[in-house]
Design a protein around this motif. Structure first.
Motif, mmCIF file in Angstrom:
data_model
loop_
_atom_site.group_PDB
_atom_site.id
_atom_site.type_symbol
_atom_site.label_atom_id
_atom_site.label_comp_id
_atom_site.label_asym_id
_atom_site.label_seq_id
_atom_site.Cartn_x
_atom_site.Cartn_y
_atom_site.Cartn_z
ATOM 1 N N TRP A 20 0.847 -1.192 0.000
ATOM 2 C CA TRP A 20 0.000 0.000 0.000
ATOM 3 C C TRP A 20 0.879 1.237 0.000
ATOM 4 O O TRP A 20 1.614 1.494 0.958
ATOM 5 C CB TRP A 20 -0.910 0.012 1.226
ATOM 6 C CG TRP A 20 -1.990 -1.022 1.183
ATOM 7 C CD1 TRP A 20 -1.956 -2.271 1.716
ATOM 8 C CD2 TRP A 20 -3.258 -0.898 0.532
ATOM 9 N NE1 TRP A 20 -3.119 -2.947 1.449
ATOM 10 C CE2 TRP A 20 -3.945 -2.130 0.738
ATOM 11 C CE3 TRP A 20 -3.889 0.109 -0.180
ATOM 12 C CZ2 TRP A 20 -5.220 -2.349 0.232
ATOM 13 C CZ3 TRP A 20 -5.159 -0.110 -0.675
ATOM 14 C CH2 TRP A 20 -5.816 -1.322 -0.471
ATOM 15 N N GLY A 21 0.811 2.003 -1.087
ATOM 16 C CA GLY A 21 1.536 3.274 -1.165
ATOM 17 C C GLY A 21 0.628 4.411 -0.741
ATOM 18 O O GLY A 21 -0.364 4.702 -1.413
ATOM 19 N N LEU A 22 0.925 5.043 0.369
ATOM 20 C CA LEU A 22 0.088 6.091 0.934
ATOM 21 C C LEU A 22 0.820 7.432 0.936
ATOM 22 O O LEU A 22 2.048 7.474 1.038
ATOM 23 C CB LEU A 22 -0.332 5.744 2.365
ATOM 24 C CG LEU A 22 -0.994 4.379 2.573
ATOM 25 C CD1 LEU A 22 -1.320 4.164 4.042
ATOM 26 C CD2 LEU A 22 -2.242 4.247 1.729
ATOM 27 N N GLU A 23 0.051 8.484 0.813
ATOM 28 C CA GLU A 23 0.583 9.841 0.901
ATOM 29 C C GLU A 23 -0.177 10.563 2.018
ATOM 30 O O GLU A 23 -1.362 10.863 1.891
ATOM 31 C CB GLU A 23 0.397 10.590 -0.421
ATOM 32 C CG GLU A 23 0.932 12.004 -0.401
ATOM 33 C CD GLU A 23 0.642 12.759 -1.686
ATOM 34 O OE1 GLU A 23 1.028 13.936 -1.787
ATOM 35 O OE2 GLU A 23 0.004 12.177 -2.591
ATOM 36 N N SER A 24 0.523 10.798 3.121
ATOM 37 C CA SER A 24 -0.125 11.417 4.272
ATOM 38 C C SER A 24 -0.543 12.840 3.948
ATOM 39 O O SER A 24 0.093 13.538 3.159
ATOM 40 C CB SER A 24 0.833 11.434 5.470
ATOM 41 O OG SER A 24 1.142 10.127 5.884
ATOM 42 N N LYS A 25 -1.641 13.244 4.556
ATOM 43 C CA LYS A 25 -2.081 14.629 4.418
ATOM 44 C C LYS A 25 -2.607 15.112 5.755
ATOM 45 O O LYS A 25 -3.104 14.326 6.571
ATOM 46 C CB LYS A 25 -3.163 14.762 3.344
ATOM 47 C CG LYS A 25 -4.524 14.214 3.739
ATOM 48 C CD LYS A 25 -5.582 14.585 2.717
ATOM 49 C CE LYS A 25 -6.963 14.148 3.166
ATOM 50 N NZ LYS A 25 -8.017 14.581 2.227
ATOM 51 N N ALA A 26 -2.482 16.419 5.972
ATOM 52 C CA ALA A 26 -2.995 17.005 7.201
ATOM 53 C C ALA A 26 -4.509 16.903 7.202
ATOM 54 O O ALA A 26 -5.165 17.206 6.213
ATOM 55 C CB ALA A 26 -2.553 18.465 7.309
ATOM 56 N N ASN A 27 -5.065 16.460 8.325
ATOM 57 C CA ASN A 27 -6.510 16.271 8.405
ATOM 58 C C ASN A 27 -7.137 17.037 9.561
ATOM 59 O O ASN A 27 -8.352 17.114 9.664
ATOM 60 C CB ASN A 27 -6.821 14.775 8.546
ATOM 61 C CG ASN A 27 -8.257 14.458 8.218
ATOM 62 O OD1 ASN A 27 -8.861 15.104 7.370
ATOM 63 N ND2 ASN A 27 -8.817 13.483 8.903
ATOM 64 N N ASP A 28 -6.309 17.572 10.445
ATOM 65 C CA ASP A 28 -6.840 18.423 11.511
ATOM 66 C C ASP A 28 -7.361 19.712 10.892
ATOM 67 O O ASP A 28 -6.850 20.183 9.872
ATOM 68 C CB ASP A 28 -5.756 18.742 12.539
ATOM 69 C CG ASP A 28 -5.255 17.485 13.246
ATOM 70 O OD1 ASP A 28 -6.025 16.515 13.305
ATOM 71 O OD2 ASP A 28 -4.113 17.480 13.713
ATOM 72 N N GLN A 29 -8.371 20.290 11.509
ATOM 73 C CA GLN A 29 -9.037 21.441 10.910
ATOM 74 C C GLN A 29 -9.224 22.551 11.925
ATOM 75 O O GLN A 29 -9.504 22.302 13.098
ATOM 76 C CB GLN A 29 -10.397 21.042 10.334
ATOM 77 C CG GLN A 29 -10.296 20.053 9.192
ATOM 78 C CD GLN A 29 -11.651 19.606 8.695
ATOM 79 O OE1 GLN A 29 -12.677 20.160 9.079
ATOM 80 N NE2 GLN A 29 -11.668 18.609 7.837
#
Length: 879
Positions: free
Chosen positions: A447-456
């Motif tokens: 699984w190739g994942l690209e993290s992203k900011a999810n806090d808002q």
């Protein structure tokens, strides 16, 4: 002994002043700068030494290594050894001049000197004749970087890529000229000037088609999606520019269409593209259609898992059907219930089905479906790459692909969806890489994942009765409650994180007049073993009123005129409000809730069931906005009301993407119910408290109701590509019922109209429902409560940008809905209509934002004016 030492001394003197015969011979054989005669007889030499000159930035041994020559090597001069060495330097591309000379030769030994001139490096690259966006795109593609060496290959490659870039944009005649200019401050460096003249876009003037009889010219031209004639009204919204690559794709679309209709022999016999003028081209095609074919016999070979009768049923093609090759391929591999998917879902990764035309008799074709099933494959390793936000077990618990399980394509797709729904990774770049291992019959999944900011962080402002209302909300989606009590070295930050829990803290205020605070915690996997969610929340709010003096003022009179006549301006409604502030009139509310949810396995595991127990307390102090009419004719404005309710929700969510869904659906059906106190009581509520205010008000010490809601959305992609239009449809309605008609709840009503943003409403105890094109709450008349509502709508969405940092899409919509003050008046055919356009922007740190322009087509509550044009600002994800 004396004579012995004398002889030795004489020998040493002679050796100094009289060289040996060998040394003298070597001096006689040394030739400096020997002349190489290429028409003479080649001679073999041993390389005694190699020197390099002309290059400062590389070690000598590196440069000598490029030549392929070495000290001690025997070479033929003249011969291929030295010539090949020079060619190696040229092929390397870093040198503008290369020469290998013999400095001297001594007998059969030669001393070589390699003279090199290094190509200059780039000081800067400058682009002329293009706009900023094109320049940024080319910088990413070309590989021209400051400090790199200029080579002919680098320049030629840049020209090809630039031409291709503008060809794809329709600038077929673009001219590119790349010039090197010396850097006056550094003789070993150059400036690169990239001069581009895009010219005019090349469009299609005319498309001429010959040989077609089955399909008309008009139909064939409609099949060609990207190659269209200019100046035709039918092509008004289609691209008219000519792009070679798209033209080739359109030719294949024509053949695919013929194959779909049974014309398996169809080909494009001839085609050409010629210039009509400097700005347009003419396209010519000659088509051979051939005969139309039909299926006769279909036989299956090699199948052991499924019987032939079942495979024939799944194929959905039979004797006498048109030989539709597109349908055949879809039923084998592409459809959701295709034959191939049935095998893949049972672990047959190595499955292969090859339809072979074994006999063609006239217009009939016999097919032999040759199947190679192979062994069932289990999953060996599951690797997760690119995660730097969550503990790995938080991701793995969402996967349906676990080591030891049989491989399943359906489980793989479901795992993709679950990871995307978590919100911590870019759904557009999630890549499950399946690696079959033929030797041991297993499968590895990476699984190739690209993290992203999810806090808002949400900050919003709006107008209420008391002026500007500001809201600040902090949403932490990767919170870890357990890490509050232990050291966490893996994930450092403002709050402990890593477990994927959601902590939300929000505050909303208008200074002294209105304040609201809330906090909630959601754990989607309470205990970490099963997908059972646990939620806790608490809130408090207080709203004060204004004095009677304000209601009697000219300012407030203008407001009432606005409300009753739906005027066009508030006038000075908000002027000098603070002069009339009255803290003795207020409503306070606080509440607690505890929720639990679980995933269901039936009808499928997209379903969830949740239950929430909530308690709310409403404290009224001379508050006259709820319109609780008592039996004594008065309105209740002072006292405490309590609500203890159980909310049961059955929901299903099968969407593929939480931000921009392309397919799937969402629906929820909920029942919120309080104990039926009036059924347990022996009181006659029709006359209860008729002569006593306190007794009448006690009716609402514990409020009672049953609230039914249904909401549904569907998403349908119009094309099978990543960036395509999507149609979203919406249906929702709600009913607030009662156990006793004399004890209807004044709380939990529906406040319908506008953008649906939570915030100001005149009773602060209603559920806000959006209906764009109308004022906020305008469909729930002032002084009344909404006990039923309905909302229908459809949106056409088009993605403008779907990136990790930002997602943007445009939309057009039509909506209809209404609210009723009595459930018995509910009429789904009595709706207020609107239409409009809008845009949505999703930023990871802020969330969803948007703006809509809508036009309301209908009059409101018997007024003489239509709602007409409205702008709505959206903050937060809508249901």
């Amino acid at each position: 002994m004396r004579y012995f030492f004398t002889l030795i001394l004489l020998a040493l003197v002679c050796s100094i002043f009289n060289p040996t015969k060998a040394s003298a011979q070597e001096l006689n054989d040394t030739i400096y700068n020997p002349t190489i005669l290429y028409n003479g007889t080649p001679k073999k030499y041993e390389i005694a030494d190699i020197k390099v000159e002309g290059v400062k930035n590389y070690e000598d041994y590196v440069l000598i290594g490029i030549s392929g020559l070495a000290v001690g090597q025997t070479v033929t001069i003249p011969g291929d050894d030295i010539t090949d060495a020079v060619k190696r330097y040229w092929r390397h591309g870093l040198f503008s001049s290369v020469s290998i000379t013999a400095e001297k030769s001594v007998g059969n030994k030669v001393y070589l000197k390699i003279s090199l001139t290094q190509r200059p490096r780039i000081t800067d690259i400058r682009y002329y004749g293009i706009k900023k966006s094109d320049r940024e795109d080319l910088q990413a593609k070309l590989g021209l970087v400051k400090g790199s060496q200029v080579t002919p290959n680098l320049i030629d490659r840049a020209k090809i890529l630039i031409k291709k870039h503008f060809d794809e944009k329709g600038f077929k005649n673009a001219e590119v000229n790349i010039v090197e200019r010396e850097d006056p401050e550094n003789k070993e460096q150059v400036y690169i000037d990239v001069n581009i003249d895009k010219k005019e876009k090349v469009k299609v003037h005319k498309i001429t088609i010959e040989g077609n009889q089955v399909l008309t010219d008009k139909k064939l031209k409609r099949i060609m999606k990207k190659t269209n004639e200019k100046g035709k009204l039918i092509n008004l919204f289609r691209t008219k520019k000519f792009i070679e690559e798209k033209y080739e794709e359109d030719k294949q679309k024509i053949i695919d269409k013929y194959n779909e209709l049974g014309y398996r022999d169809a080909i494009i016999e001839e085609d050409s593209v010629s210039n009509y003028d400097d700005k347009t081209v003419d396209v010519y095609m000659k088509i051979y259609e051939g005969n139309k074919y039909y299926l006769r016999n279909i036989t299956w070979v090699g199948n052991t898992v499924y019987p032939s009768d079942l495979l024939n049923q799944q194929l959905q093609m039979k004797h006498g059907d048109v030989y539709n090759q597109k349908l055949l391929n879809d039923r084998i591999n592409n459809d959701e219930d295709a034959i191939g998917n049935n095998y893949y879902n049972r672990g047959y990764v190595f499955f292969h089905l090859d339809p072979v035309e074994v006999n063609i008799d006239g217009d009939s074709i016999d097919l032999e479906m040759r199947i190679a099933e192979g062994p069932q494959a289990s999953i060996s390793h599951v690797r997760i790459n690119g995660n730097d936000r969550l503990y790995e077990n938080v991701i793995r618990r969402e996967l349906r692909t676990r080591p030891g399980d049989l491989f399943s394509k359906e489980a793989l797709e479901r795992s993709y969806r679950e990871i995307a729904q978590m919100g911590h990774f870019n759904p557009e770049t999630i890549k499950p890489d399946v690696q079959p291992n033929i030797q041991d019959g297993t499968v590895d999944i990476n699984w190739g994942l690209e993290s992203k900011a999810n806090d808002q962080v949400e900050f919003s402002a709006g107008w209420g009765q008391t002026g500007i209302i500001g809201k600040l909300s902090l949403k932490f989606t990767n919170f870890s409650f357990a890490n509050l009590f232990r050291k966490n070295d893996n994930f450092r930050g403002f709050l402990p994180q890593g477990d994927g829990q959601t902590l939300t803290i929000s505050g909303q205020t208008n200074g002294r007049y209105y304040q609201s605070y809330s906090i909630s915690l959601l754990d989607p996997w309470f205990g970490g073993k099963r997908p059972n969610s646990l939620s806790l929340s608490a809130f408090f709010s207080v709203q004060t009123d204004v004095s009677d003096q304000y209601y009697n003022s000219a300012v407030m009179n203008s407001y009432y005129n606005y409300i009753s006549g739906w005027g066009n301006t508030y006038g000075g409604y908000y002027d000098n409000y603070e002069l009339y502030y009255n803290p003795d009139k207020s409503i306070k509310m606080f509440g607690l809730s505890l929720g639990w949810g679980t995933r269901l396995r039936w009808p499928d595991d997209f379903f969830t069931l949740s239950a929430e127990l909530s308690y709310q307390r409403f404290m009224l102090k001379d508050w006259s906005y709820l319109y609780i009419k008592l039996n004594n004719g008065q309105y209740m404005n002072t006292g405490n009301c309590n609500s203890l309710a159980l909310n049961l929700t059955l929901a299903r969510n099968s969407t593929d993407n939480p931000i921009f869904p392309r397919y799937g659906s969402e629906f929820s059906a909920s029942l919120q119910i309080t104990p039926p106190y009036s059924l347990f009581s022996k009181k006659d509520y029709s006359t209860y408290g008729k002569d006593n205010y306190e007794e009448a008000a006690s009716m609402y010490k514990w409020i009672e109701y049953h609230k039914w809601k249904f909401r549904a959305k569907t998403y349908t992609a119009l094309m099978d590509i990543q960036k395509c239009p999507v149609i979203m449809t919406r249906t929702e309605f709600g009913i607030l019922g009662h156990f006793n008609k004399y004890k209807r709840s004044p709380f939990e009503t529906f406040y319908v109209g506008g953008d649906g943003m939570t915030g100001y409403s005149y009773n602060y105890a209603s559920e806000t429902i959006a209906l764009r094109g109308y004022e906020n709450g305008s469909l729930t008349p002032y002084g009344s409560e909404g006990y039923a509502y309905i909302r229908l709508g459809a949106e056409l969405r088009y993605p403008l940008m779907l990136e990790n940092s930002t997602s943007i899409y445009a939309l057009g919509f039509v909506e209809a809905g209404n609210a009723w003050t009595d459930v018995t008046k509910f009429n789904p055919f009595q709706l207020k209509r609107s239409a409009g356009v809008g845009v949505r922007i999703f930023l990871p740190m802020i969330g969803m934002m948007g703006i809509d322009w809508a036009y309301g087509f209908d009059k409101i509550n018997g007024s003489m004016q239509y709602s007409k044009s409205q702008f709505h600002f959206i903050i937060g994800q809508e249901f």
